[in-house]
Design a protein around this motif. Structure first.
Motif, PDB file in Angstrom:
ATOM      1  N   GLN A 172     -24.984 -53.270  24.161  1.00 63.15           N
ATOM      2  CA  GLN A 172     -25.024 -52.047  23.359  1.00 63.15           C
ATOM      3  C   GLN A 172     -24.362 -52.354  22.018  1.00 63.15           C
ATOM      4  O   GLN A 172     -23.674 -53.369  21.880  1.00 63.15           O
ATOM      5  CB  GLN A 172     -24.272 -50.929  24.089  1.00 63.15           C
ATOM      6  CG  GLN A 172     -22.887 -51.361  24.559  1.00 63.15           C
ATOM      7  CD  GLN A 172     -22.158 -50.288  25.365  1.00 63.15           C
ATOM      8  OE1 GLN A 172     -22.669 -49.192  25.534  1.00 63.15           O
ATOM      9  NE2 GLN A 172     -20.965 -50.609  25.846  1.00 63.15           N
ATOM     10  N   SER A 174     -22.148 -50.382  20.831  1.00 63.08           N
ATOM     11  CA  SER A 174     -20.850 -49.689  20.869  1.00 63.08           C
ATOM     12  C   SER A 174     -19.638 -50.594  20.598  1.00 63.08           C
ATOM     13  O   SER A 174     -18.632 -50.100  20.064  1.00 63.08           O
ATOM     14  CB  SER A 174     -20.682 -48.951  22.195  1.00 63.08           C
ATOM     15  OG  SER A 174     -21.690 -47.965  22.314  1.00 63.08           O
ATOM     16  N   ARG A 198     -30.469 -56.538  27.597  1.00 61.32           N
ATOM     17  CA  ARG A 198     -30.225 -56.147  28.988  1.00 61.32           C
ATOM     18  C   ARG A 198     -31.281 -56.782  29.879  1.00 61.32           C
ATOM     19  O   ARG A 198     -32.408 -57.012  29.436  1.00 61.32           O
ATOM     20  CB  ARG A 198     -30.314 -54.622  29.144  1.00 61.32           C
ATOM     21  CG  ARG A 198     -29.169 -53.907  28.464  1.00 61.32           C
ATOM     22  CD  ARG A 198     -29.252 -52.410  28.626  1.00 61.32           C
ATOM     23  NE  ARG A 198     -28.371 -51.776  27.643  1.00 61.32           N
ATOM     24  CZ  ARG A 198     -28.265 -50.470  27.453  1.00 61.32           C
ATOM     25  NH1 ARG A 198     -28.990 -49.640  28.176  1.00 61.32           N
ATOM     26  NH2 ARG A 198     -27.454 -49.989  26.547  1.00 61.32           N
ATOM     27  N   GLN A 212     -30.445 -51.037  18.716  1.00 57.09           N
ATOM     28  CA  GLN A 212     -29.728 -49.764  18.709  1.00 57.09           C
ATOM     29  C   GLN A 212     -29.129 -49.548  17.327  1.00 57.09           C
ATOM     30  O   GLN A 212     -28.932 -50.500  16.561  1.00 57.09           O
ATOM     31  CB  GLN A 212     -28.591 -49.781  19.738  1.00 57.09           C
ATOM     32  CG  GLN A 212     -29.062 -49.603  21.170  1.00 57.09           C
ATOM     33  CD  GLN A 212     -27.892 -49.418  22.128  1.00 57.09           C
ATOM     34  OE1 GLN A 212     -26.766 -49.846  21.848  1.00 57.09           O
ATOM     35  NE2 GLN A 212     -28.149 -48.798  23.268  1.00 57.09           N
ATOM     36  N   GLU A 214     -25.729 -47.778  16.075  1.00 58.15           N
ATOM     37  CA  GLU A 214     -24.490 -47.124  16.478  1.00 58.15           C
ATOM     38  C   GLU A 214     -23.950 -46.320  15.300  1.00 58.15           C
ATOM     39  O   GLU A 214     -24.021 -46.770  14.154  1.00 58.15           O
ATOM     40  CB  GLU A 214     -23.464 -48.199  16.866  1.00 58.15           C
ATOM     41  CG  GLU A 214     -22.250 -47.664  17.590  1.00 58.15           C
ATOM     42  CD  GLU A 214     -22.546 -47.427  19.069  1.00 58.15           C
ATOM     43  OE1 GLU A 214     -23.616 -47.846  19.532  1.00 58.15           O
ATOM     44  OE2 GLU A 214     -21.704 -46.814  19.753  1.00 58.15           O
ATOM     45  N   PHE A 252     -20.570 -41.072  29.597  1.00 60.76           N
ATOM     46  CA  PHE A 252     -20.301 -42.437  29.133  1.00 60.76           C
ATOM     47  C   PHE A 252     -18.791 -42.619  29.243  1.00 60.76           C
ATOM     48  O   PHE A 252     -18.035 -41.686  28.953  1.00 60.76           O
ATOM     49  CB  PHE A 252     -20.728 -42.620  27.673  1.00 60.76           C
ATOM     50  CG  PHE A 252     -22.211 -42.483  27.454  1.00 60.76           C
ATOM     51  CD1 PHE A 252     -23.086 -43.476  27.868  1.00 60.76           C
ATOM     52  CD2 PHE A 252     -22.730 -41.346  26.840  1.00 60.76           C
ATOM     53  CE1 PHE A 252     -24.465 -43.343  27.669  1.00 60.76           C
ATOM     54  CE2 PHE A 252     -24.107 -41.212  26.642  1.00 60.76           C
ATOM     55  CZ  PHE A 252     -24.966 -42.208  27.063  1.00 60.76           C
ATOM     56  N   GLY A 292     -27.631 -41.712  23.164  1.00 60.06           N
ATOM     57  CA  GLY A 292     -26.462 -41.254  23.888  1.00 60.06           C
ATOM     58  C   GLY A 292     -25.400 -40.957  22.842  1.00 60.06           C
ATOM     59  O   GLY A 292     -25.372 -41.586  21.786  1.00 60.06           O
ATOM     60  N   ALA A 293     -24.550 -39.986  23.131  1.00 60.60           N
ATOM     61  CA  ALA A 293     -23.541 -39.620  22.138  1.00 60.60           C
ATOM     62  C   ALA A 293     -22.377 -38.915  22.813  1.00 60.60           C
ATOM     63  O   ALA A 293     -22.393 -38.663  24.033  1.00 60.60           O
ATOM     64  CB  ALA A 293     -24.155 -38.711  21.080  1.00 60.60           C
ATOM     65  N   PHE A 316     -22.437 -42.096  18.406  1.00 63.43           N
ATOM     66  CA  PHE A 316     -23.772 -42.039  19.014  1.00 63.43           C
ATOM     67  C   PHE A 316     -24.401 -43.420  18.965  1.00 63.43           C
ATOM     68  O   PHE A 316     -24.027 -44.264  18.144  1.00 63.43           O
ATOM     69  CB  PHE A 316     -24.674 -41.019  18.299  1.00 63.43           C
ATOM     70  CG  PHE A 316     -24.856 -41.291  16.824  1.00 63.43           C
ATOM     71  CD1 PHE A 316     -25.830 -42.170  16.373  1.00 63.43           C
ATOM     72  CD2 PHE A 316     -24.044 -40.656  15.887  1.00 63.43           C
ATOM     73  CE1 PHE A 316     -25.992 -42.420  15.020  1.00 63.43           C
ATOM     74  CE2 PHE A 316     -24.197 -40.907  14.527  1.00 63.43           C
ATOM     75  CZ  PHE A 316     -25.174 -41.795  14.089  1.00 63.43           C
ATOM     76  N   GLY A 317     -25.334 -43.657  19.886  1.00 72.28           N
ATOM     77  CA  GLY A 317     -26.068 -44.914  19.881  1.00 72.28           C
ATOM     78  C   GLY A 317     -27.522 -44.590  20.141  1.00 72.28           C
ATOM     79  O   GLY A 317     -27.876 -44.061  21.185  1.00 72.28           O
TER      80      GLY A 317
HETATM   81  N1  PHE Z   1     -23.905 -47.255  24.061  1.00 67.86           N
HETATM   82  C1  PHE Z   1     -24.566 -46.197  24.772  1.00 67.86           C
HETATM   83  C2  PHE Z   1     -25.836 -46.754  25.429  1.00 67.86           C
HETATM   84  O1  PHE Z   1     -26.210 -47.857  25.148  1.00 67.86           O
HETATM   85  C3  PHE Z   1     -24.959 -45.078  23.863  1.00 67.86           C
HETATM   86  C4  PHE Z   1     -23.771 -44.356  23.269  1.00 67.86           C
HETATM   87  C5  PHE Z   1     -23.227 -44.729  22.065  1.00 67.86           C
HETATM   88  C6  PHE Z   1     -23.210 -43.284  23.934  1.00 67.86           C
HETATM   89  C7  PHE Z   1     -22.176 -44.067  21.508  1.00 67.86           C
HETATM   90  C8  PHE Z   1     -22.148 -42.601  23.413  1.00 67.86           C
HETATM   91  C9  PHE Z   1     -21.632 -42.991  22.203  1.00 67.86           C
HETATM   92  O2  PHE Z   1     -26.430 -46.106  26.254  1.00 67.86           O
END
Ligand code: PHE
Length: 347
Positions: A172, A174, A198, A212, A214, A252, A292-293, A316-317
């Motif tokens: 990710q 993140s 992945r 992604q 971020e 998350f 996702g966030a 968020f991502g």
């Molecule tokens: N990293 C998470 C994913 O890959 C997405 C996400 C990013 C969620 C930032 C919350 C905050 O699913």
């Protein structure tokens, strides 16, 4: 001897008349006028002549030589002109013939969407940053509050480089939250696009490598309302004012509370069906998960030396391929990576 000279004169002139190329002319010059040539051979016999005959023959030989030389020059000029003419004809360029069409490439649809997303966020004051694809597990997991033993750390989901599972291909973007908060203190506003990896089988909506974007905002008094406002504003700019989206609660480890945002399926327009069959783009869901966030978990802020009592933030991502698919109405994710020009030329 007189007869010999006369023969040379006639034959030489006739052969020069017939010559067609510069190399042939040179051969003839050597043959008739050269040191071992015909004329020289006759002149060598001059010694045998009587003193009365010698000047007469000498004069005649000179005039034959002069005539051959003159003819040689004339032939040279004529052949030169012909060769030039042929060359010009062969190399002639018809400037009226239409040119060959030059096909120019263009940006890949993924880059088009990435560029658009970046432009929107830069306009909102975000700093765009880049980070490593080969990442430490501490950044990808531990400092994001993802404990040992969490399913996402499993070897069946993550590409690891080392036996102790400490180095991996980031799953990710993140970890860029941690890297950015390590280097900057709030208020901060970051956008980090990049590749993630992945162990997923490729299908219409999955690929083992995808992109992604971020996002992270940390300041005093940041709330979930800021998160929602920012995401809705961005999505409307990308998908249009009337586009439908929804937020769902989620979990998350690095955000609390957490949510996911879905976008109405562009293929079946939310019905889940296409011509009586289950929609292949959203698997019948009617919605496509885009991101996702959530609010940055206090533990994550603390892991980066930021006081969660004073500061809060959202993160968020989003999946860039998913965004491109909706934006460009692409039904199968694999098309994005196939690099088939018949597909790419449509954009
Ligand atoms: N990293 C998470 C994913 O890959 C997405 C996400 C990013 C969620 C930032 C919350 C905050 O699913």
């Amino acid at each position: 001897m007189k007869q010999q000279l006369e023969n040379i004169r006639q034959q030489a002139l006739a052969s020069l008349e017939a010559a067609a190329s510069p190399s042939e002319l040179e051969e003839l010059r050597v043959k008739w006028l050269g040191k071992k040539g015909e004329l020289t051979a006759v002149l060598k016999m001059m010694g045998k002549l009587s003193p009365e005959e010698r000047p007469i023959m000498g004069q005649m030989a000179n005039s034959v030589r002069a005539e051959i030389e003159a003819k040689l020059e004339e032939a040279k000029a004529a052949i030169g002109a012909k060769v030039l003419e042929a060359k010009l004809a062969a190399e002639a360029i018809d400037v009226t013939v239409p040119g060959e069409e030059v096909t120019l490439g263009h940006q890949h649809p993924m880059n088009m969407v990435l560029q658009q997303v970046k432009d929107i966020f830069v306009g909102m004051g975000y700093t765009v940053v880049d980070g490593p694809e080969v990442e430490l597990a501490s950044y990808n997991f531990t400092r994001l509050n993802i404990e040992e033993g969490h399913p996402s750390r499993d070897r069946s989901d993550t590409f690891y480089f080392t036996d102790d599972d400490s180095i991996l291909l980031r799953t990710q973007t993140s970890p860029m939250q941690i890297r950015f908060m390590e280097a900057h203190k709030p208020p901060l506003c970051m956008l980090a696009p990049g590749r993630v990896f992945r162990k997923d089988e490729a299908d219409a909506t999955h690929s083992p490598m995808f992109h992604q974007i971020e996002g992270l905002v940390v300041d005093e008094h940041i709330t979930m309302g800021d998160l929602k406002g920012a995401l809705v504003a961005i999505m409307k700019q990308i998908y249009g004012e009337d586009s439908e989206m929804r937020f769902r609660p989620h979990h998350f480890p690095f955000t609390e509370p957490s949510c996911e945002m879905d976008m109405q399926c562009h293929k079946c327009h939310g019905t889940g069906e296409v011509d009586g069959n289950v929609c292949s783009t959203c698997h019948g869901e009617g919605w496509i998960e885009l991101l996702g966030a959530g609010m940055v978990h206090p533990e994550v802020l603390r892991n980066c030396g930021i006081d969660p009592e004073k500061y809060s933030g959202f993160a968020f991502g989003m999946g860039l391929e998913r965004m491109a698919m909706g934006r460009m109405r692409i039904n199968d994710l694999r098309l994005i990576f196939d690099n088939d020009v018949r597909f790419l030329n449509q954009f």
